[in-house]
Design an enzyme around this catalytic site. Structure first.
Site, short mmCIF file in Angstrom:
data_model
loop_
_atom_site.label_atom_id
_atom_site.label_comp_id
_atom_site.label_asym_id
_atom_site.label_seq_id
_atom_site.Cartn_x
_atom_site.Cartn_y
_atom_site.Cartn_z
N MET A 22 0.82 -1.20 0.00
CA MET A 22 0.00 0.00 0.00
C MET A 22 0.86 1.27 0.00
SD MET A 22 -2.98 -1.28 -0.24
CE MET A 22 -4.02 0.14 0.02
N HIS A 137 4.60 5.13 2.01
CA HIS A 137 3.36 4.43 2.36
C HIS A 137 2.17 5.38 2.35
CE1 HIS A 137 0.70 1.57 4.33
NE2 HIS A 137 1.62 0.64 4.12
N HIS A 138 1.04 4.86 1.89
CA HIS A 138 -0.17 5.68 1.81
C HIS A 138 -0.67 6.07 3.20
CE1 HIS A 138 -3.45 7.57 -0.13
NE2 HIS A 138 -3.55 6.77 -1.15
N ALA A 139 -0.24 5.38 4.24
CA ALA A 139 -0.61 5.79 5.59
C ALA A 139 0.06 7.10 5.97
CB ALA A 139 -0.21 4.70 6.60
N LEU A 140 1.17 7.43 5.31
CA LEU A 140 1.87 8.69 5.58
C LEU A 140 1.34 9.83 4.73
CD1 LEU A 140 5.61 7.59 5.95
CD2 LEU A 140 4.29 8.89 7.63
#
Length: 451
Positions: A22, A137-140
């Site tokens: 992701m 990362h897409h969480a960041l």
């Protein structure tokens, strides 16, 4: 110190697997100037830059201390040389070898024991150029923010040297009110409570529209296709640029936008590609299209980013008919979003995408029609030529995220006077992905003749 992670960010960690990394990425191609020096020296300067912003030194964690929820904590053993790497292409050093390397890098999971990003400096192209591949990362961050981070080392002035690295500390980086800060988490929770009362009626309106047409944030008409199956972790990346004025002229001739032409070009290319594999559905493909909306006249004010489910018209033979179908679908979709508040847009978009999560659950895959067939996004990029220590940026190409049930992603980025298409797919599910580039070129020429 533990920092709360927004629920929307933690989803990208929760659904990640070996088959579905992701992270988003970007590839930049550079033409060195006569006084540029060498790539090794540039790389050495980058890893000497130890002024690292907190966002680039935090890692994801989940334990009893976080009550089982994802949170951020600073990596006390941060090592810049793990995250910034020097690569060289094998001979003959063609763009083909570069794209193959990026495909492999993009299919590899980021190490969750460390901050979730990498930058690769790549030399060895036979024509003398070099490249930079960046993944995060897409969480960041999202894809747009990732591109902006990568552009921090660039300048419109070819005489400027030694700009700070993308991870260098910048004003307001990680401060109070930044994404993921406690202030932001609390503020968003208050906003959620304030607008939650309107969600049931917004959902009813959205579902009703979705049942009547394909252009709502929620669609019920996407056909099953070769793209809507479980995928592997193998990736294939293909990229090419076309002159932006060509695309604008087509849009102007029919009263459409650049995005309409992009979607119609993708529609025709996908039709040709799937016909070559005897895999074209009788029903039109539905694309999920992120759109930026100007809601300055809306009672809530501000701006919002939502998603429209666009009818690509892949069942139509004529390129002009496909372009008209796309244009009408996008107009209807944007009209549907303007009836919602920003929070409702986000909520309805999330509901429209929610069936994708089920595609990652064994035993559930394939039980439901796909919510859409693929994602096609168009991200505005720099409008003027940019330079890295005097080396001219020749190309800017986005890499995105395939997922179970979404084996192909098409993302476009404009730069100066060109529009770059980045195609990211599962190598085993979407065979001969590079052929789509030829079909895109053919379809653009067909649209020019029909406009």
């Amino acid at each position: 110190m533990l920092l709360p992670m927004l629920p929307t960010d933690s989803i990208f960690l929760s659904v990640e697997s070996r088959q579905t990394p992701m992270h988003v990425g970007g590839l930049q191609l550079f033409q060195p100037s006569p006084d540029f020096g060498d790539v090794q020296s540039m790389f050495a300067r980058l890893i000497r830059d130890d002024d690292v912003a907190p966002m680039f030194t935090k890692r994801a964690t989940r334990s009893w201390r976080t009550a089982g929820q994802w949170a951020w904590e600073q990596d006390e053993q941060f090592d810049i040389e793990h995250h910034v790497r020097h690569n060289a292409l094998p001979k003959p050093g063609r763009v083909l070898e570069l794209l193959a390397l990026c495909s492999r890098l993009h299919g590899t999971l980021l190490d969750r024991q460390r901050p979730l990003w990498e930058l690769h400096v790549i030399e060895g192209l036979a024509d003398g150029r070099f490249a930079v591949y960046f993944k995060i990362h897409h969480a960041l961050v999202d894809g747009v923010s990732a591109q902006r981070l990568l552009q921090r080392i660039l300048t419109p002035d070819p005489a400027v040297r030694n700009l700070p690295a993308p991870w260098a500390t910048h004003p307001n980086s990680g401060g109070d009110g930044a994404p993921g800060s406690p202030t932001t988490v609390v503020r968003e929770a208050i906003e959620l409570t304030a607008e939650a009362a309107g969600l049931p009626s917004a959902l009813l309106r959205t579902v009703n529209r979705g049942l009547r047409e394909q252009s709502a944030p929620v669609s019920f008409s996407a056909p099953r296709s070769m793209f809507n199956v479980p995928i592997t972790g193998s990736r294939r990346f293909a990229a090419q640029s076309w002159p932006l004025p060509r695309i604008k002229r087509i849009g102007e001739s029919v009263g459409g936008t650049v995005n309409d032409v992009v979607l119609a070009t993708c529609s025709g290319a996908l039709r040709r590609y799937m016909q070559s594999l005897d895999a074209l559905p009788d029903e039109p493909l539905i694309a999920m299209v992120p759109v930026a909306l100007d809601l300055s006249g809306h009672p809530q004010g501000g701006n919002a980013v939502g998603a429209v489910m666009c009818n690509l018209g892949t069942h139509l033979d004529d390129p002009a008919d496909r372009l008209n179908a796309v244009r009408q679908s996008m107009l209807q979709g944007k009209e549907a979003l303007t009836e919602l508040t920003p929070l409702q847009i986000v909520a309805m978009t999330g509901i429209g995408m929610s069936p994708l999560v089920l595609q990652g659950v064994p035993g559930v895959r394939g039980m439901f029609r796909p919510p859409f067939n693929l994602i096609i996004s168009n991200v505005p990029g720099p409008r003027t030529p940019l330079y890295l220590n005097g080396a001219r940026l020749d190309g800017l190409y986005p890499l995105s995220i395939p997922y179970h049930g979404q084996a192909l992603n098409i993302t476009c980025t404009s730069y100066s006077d060109v529009l770059a298409f980045g195609l990211t797919g599962c190598r085993r599910t979407v065979p001969h992905l590079q052929r789509l580039l030829g079909y895109l070129d053919d379809e653009l020429a067909e649209l020019e003749r029909s406009a």
